[in-house]
Design a protein around this motif. Sequence first.
Motif, PDB file in Angstrom:
ATOM      1  N   VAL A  81       0.943  -1.183  -0.243  1.00 21.44           N
ATOM      2  CA  VAL A  81       0.135  -0.035  -0.097  1.00 21.44           C
ATOM      3  C   VAL A  81       0.750   1.176   0.059  1.00 21.44           C
ATOM      4  O   VAL A  81       2.185   1.143   0.613  1.00 21.44           O
ATOM      5  N   THR A  82       0.526   2.393  -0.736  1.00 25.63           N
ATOM      6  CA  THR A  82       1.060   3.703  -0.562  1.00 25.63           C
ATOM      7  C   THR A  82       1.550   4.138   0.782  1.00 25.63           C
ATOM      8  O   THR A  82       0.656   4.002   1.563  1.00 25.63           O
ATOM      9  N   TRP A  83       2.630   4.586   0.915  1.00 23.06           N
ATOM     10  CA  TRP A  83       3.112   5.178   2.114  1.00 23.06           C
ATOM     11  C   TRP A  83       1.876   6.135   2.557  1.00 23.06           C
ATOM     12  O   TRP A  83       1.414   6.856   1.565  1.00 23.06           O
ATOM     13  N   PRO A  84       1.717   6.549   3.823  1.00 21.58           N
ATOM     14  CA  PRO A  84       0.850   7.852   4.079  1.00 21.58           C
ATOM     15  C   PRO A  84       1.277   8.924   3.519  1.00 21.58           C
ATOM     16  O   PRO A  84       2.341   9.124   3.047  1.00 21.58           O
ATOM     17  N   ASP A  85       0.316   9.833   3.233  1.00 17.22           N
ATOM     18  CA  ASP A  85       0.748  11.083   2.735  1.00 17.22           C
ATOM     19  C   ASP A  85       1.527  11.931   3.422  1.00 17.22           C
ATOM     20  O   ASP A  85       1.520  11.977   4.751  1.00 17.22           O
ATOM     21  N   LEU A  86       2.282  12.773   2.686  1.00 24.35           N
ATOM     22  CA  LEU A  86       3.117  13.765   3.606  1.00 24.35           C
ATOM     23  C   LEU A  86       2.486  14.687   3.911  1.00 24.35           C
ATOM     24  O   LEU A  86       1.736  15.458   3.181  1.00 24.35           O
ATOM     25  N   PRO A  87       2.180  14.994   5.331  1.00 19.19           N
ATOM     26  CA  PRO A  87       1.509  15.985   5.924  1.00 19.19           C
ATOM     27  C   PRO A  87       1.854  17.342   5.514  1.00 19.19           C
ATOM     28  O   PRO A  87       3.084  17.761   5.493  1.00 19.19           O
ATOM     29  N   GLU A  88       0.998  18.394   5.001  1.00 19.08           N
ATOM     30  CA  GLU A  88       1.206  19.937   4.828  1.00 19.08           C
ATOM     31  C   GLU A  88       2.052  20.175   5.654  1.00 19.08           C
ATOM     32  O   GLU A  88       2.875  21.152   5.646  1.00 19.08           O
ATOM     33  N   LEU A  90       4.041  19.050   7.710  1.00 24.35           N
ATOM     34  CA  LEU A  90       5.480  18.640   7.749  1.00 24.35           C
ATOM     35  C   LEU A  90       6.232  19.146   6.807  1.00 24.35           C
ATOM     36  O   LEU A  90       7.456  19.662   6.809  1.00 24.35           O
ATOM     37  N   VAL A  91       5.601  19.389   5.535  1.00 22.20           N
ATOM     38  CA  VAL A  91       6.384  20.115   4.196  1.00 22.20           C
ATOM     39  C   VAL A  91       6.308  21.513   4.887  1.00 22.20           C
ATOM     40  O   VAL A  91       7.798  21.997   4.423  1.00 22.20           O
ATOM     41  N   GLY A  92       5.576  22.282   5.428  1.00 22.82           N
ATOM     42  CA  GLY A  92       5.793  23.541   5.880  1.00 22.82           C
ATOM     43  C   GLY A  92       6.816  23.768   6.702  1.00 22.82           C
ATOM     44  O   GLY A  92       7.829  24.803   6.440  1.00 22.82           O
ATOM     45  N   LEU A  93       7.115  23.054   7.572  1.00 21.67           N
ATOM     46  CA  LEU A  93       8.255  22.953   8.676  1.00 21.67           C
ATOM     47  C   LEU A  93       9.459  22.815   7.851  1.00 21.67           C
ATOM     48  O   LEU A  93      10.380  23.524   8.132  1.00 21.67           O
ATOM     49  N   GLY A  94       9.343  21.890   6.964  1.00 18.58           N
ATOM     50  CA  GLY A  94      10.690  21.596   6.176  1.00 18.58           C
ATOM     51  C   GLY A  94      11.178  22.917   5.366  1.00 18.58           C
ATOM     52  O   GLY A  94      12.465  23.428   5.455  1.00 18.58           O
ATOM     53  N   GLU A  95      10.126  23.448   4.718  1.00 18.82           N
ATOM     54  CA  GLU A  95      10.335  24.636   4.181  1.00 18.82           C
ATOM     55  C   GLU A  95      10.957  25.738   4.741  1.00 18.82           C
ATOM     56  O   GLU A  95      11.973  26.530   4.436  1.00 18.82           O
ATOM     57  N   ARG A  96      10.168  26.169   6.100  1.00 20.55           N
ATOM     58  CA  ARG A  96      10.413  27.188   6.864  1.00 20.55           C
ATOM     59  C   ARG A  96      12.096  27.106   7.558  1.00 20.55           C
ATOM     60  O   ARG A  96      12.723  27.919   7.462  1.00 20.55           O
ATOM     61  N   ALA A  97      12.473  25.568   7.728  1.00 16.11           N
ATOM     62  CA  ALA A  97      13.821  25.594   8.446  1.00 16.11           C
ATOM     63  C   ALA A  97      14.587  25.584   7.185  1.00 16.11           C
ATOM     64  O   ALA A  97      15.801  26.117   7.607  1.00 16.11           O
ATOM     65  N   ALA A  98      14.553  25.262   6.126  1.00 14.21           N
ATOM     66  CA  ALA A  98      15.315  25.434   5.050  1.00 14.21           C
ATOM     67  C   ALA A  98      15.483  26.868   4.719  1.00 14.21           C
ATOM     68  O   ALA A  98      16.853  27.337   4.645  1.00 14.21           O
ATOM     69  N   GLU A  99      14.503  27.677   4.580  1.00 12.22           N
ATOM     70  CA  GLU A  99      14.598  29.022   4.251  1.00 12.22           C
ATOM     71  C   GLU A  99      15.379  29.719   5.340  1.00 12.22           C
ATOM     72  O   GLU A  99      16.457  30.513   5.072  1.00 12.22           O
ATOM     73  N   ALA A 100      15.137  29.494   6.847  1.00 13.97           N
ATOM     74  CA  ALA A 100      15.811  29.772   7.954  1.00 13.97           C
ATOM     75  C   ALA A 100      17.237  29.586   7.807  1.00 13.97           C
ATOM     76  O   ALA A 100      18.248  30.254   8.300  1.00 13.97           O
ATOM     77  N   SER A 101      17.543  28.697   7.037  1.00 20.46           N
ATOM     78  CA  SER A 101      19.301  28.161   6.849  1.00 20.46           C
ATOM     79  C   SER A 101      19.800  28.630   5.553  1.00 20.46           C
ATOM     80  O   SER A 101      20.927  28.306   5.096  1.00 20.46           O
ATOM     81  N   GLY A 102      19.051  29.415   4.812  1.00 24.63           N
ATOM     82  CA  GLY A 102      19.591  30.136   3.644  1.00 24.63           C
ATOM     83  C   GLY A 102      19.387  29.174   2.362  1.00 24.63           C
ATOM     84  O   GLY A 102      20.013  29.541   1.265  1.00 24.63           O
ATOM     85  N   PHE A 103      18.357  28.082   2.343  1.00 26.94           N
ATOM     86  CA  PHE A 103      18.030  27.436   1.304  1.00 26.94           C
ATOM     87  C   PHE A 103      16.760  27.620   0.876  1.00 26.94           C
ATOM     88  O   PHE A 103      15.595  27.537   1.515  1.00 26.94           O
TER      89      PHE A 103
END
Length: 207
Positions: A81-88, A90-103
């Motif tokens: 079965v497909t892995w559960p969806d990546l919750p939005e 969690l995506v947002g947390l990743g985006e904000r952490a990357a942004e805060a680190s210059g990515f």
Amino acid sequence: MQDDLFGVAYPPGLAVLRGFALAQAGELLEMIGQVSAVAPFRNMVTPGGHAMSAAMTNVGLGWVTDRKGYRYTAEDPQTGVTWPDLPEALVGLGERAAEASGFTGFRPDGCLINRYSVGAKMGLHQDINEGDMTAPIVSVSLGLPAVFLFGGLNRGDSTMKIVVEHGDVVVWGGPARLYYHGVMPVKVGQHPLTGGVRYNLTLRKAV
Ligand code: MD3
Ligand code: FE
């Protein structure tokens, strides 16, 4: 430049964001509980035939290992079965952490969830199964603390240690993206939210 308490500089491309995920920790742990009810934690086997001491599951595109090798899959090989969806969230947390680190523009499509019981560890390795090495990886630590080891581009390079605690986020990309890293055995302890275990989530751009 970002430094640790005693002025030792982290290499370019590595950022340690203390407490960055603290406000979301409860929500993330609830998500882990829901995910593991559908895609249970399991100790995957390396191509060399050794069971990993950290138990793993995934959301979104999932990292797997077995006797055939390491790869990303859309489906959980244990259930088909497909892995559960990546919750939005969690995506947002990743985006904000990357942004805060210059990515800028980081958009993860998968998240490996590692669960460490006391004594579990991860040997020195590189994360090389992703299709886009220009994207960083964002790591979120929850529960018991751990010591990260990281070196350089070669296995024999000298290593540094960083203690990571509940709510800490580590981002690595650019020149640090292919650095060897690992996790020392988790020590006995009790965390109010996770009991005797540590979780680590790694947000990745798998394809
Ligand atoms: C890379 N997981 O799942 S990344 C993995 O705690 C993995 O479970 C770790 O390695 C874990 O592949 C979290 C740890 C890390 C720390 C510092 C680094 C990776 C690094 C510094 C440079 C490059
Ligand atoms: Fe890794």
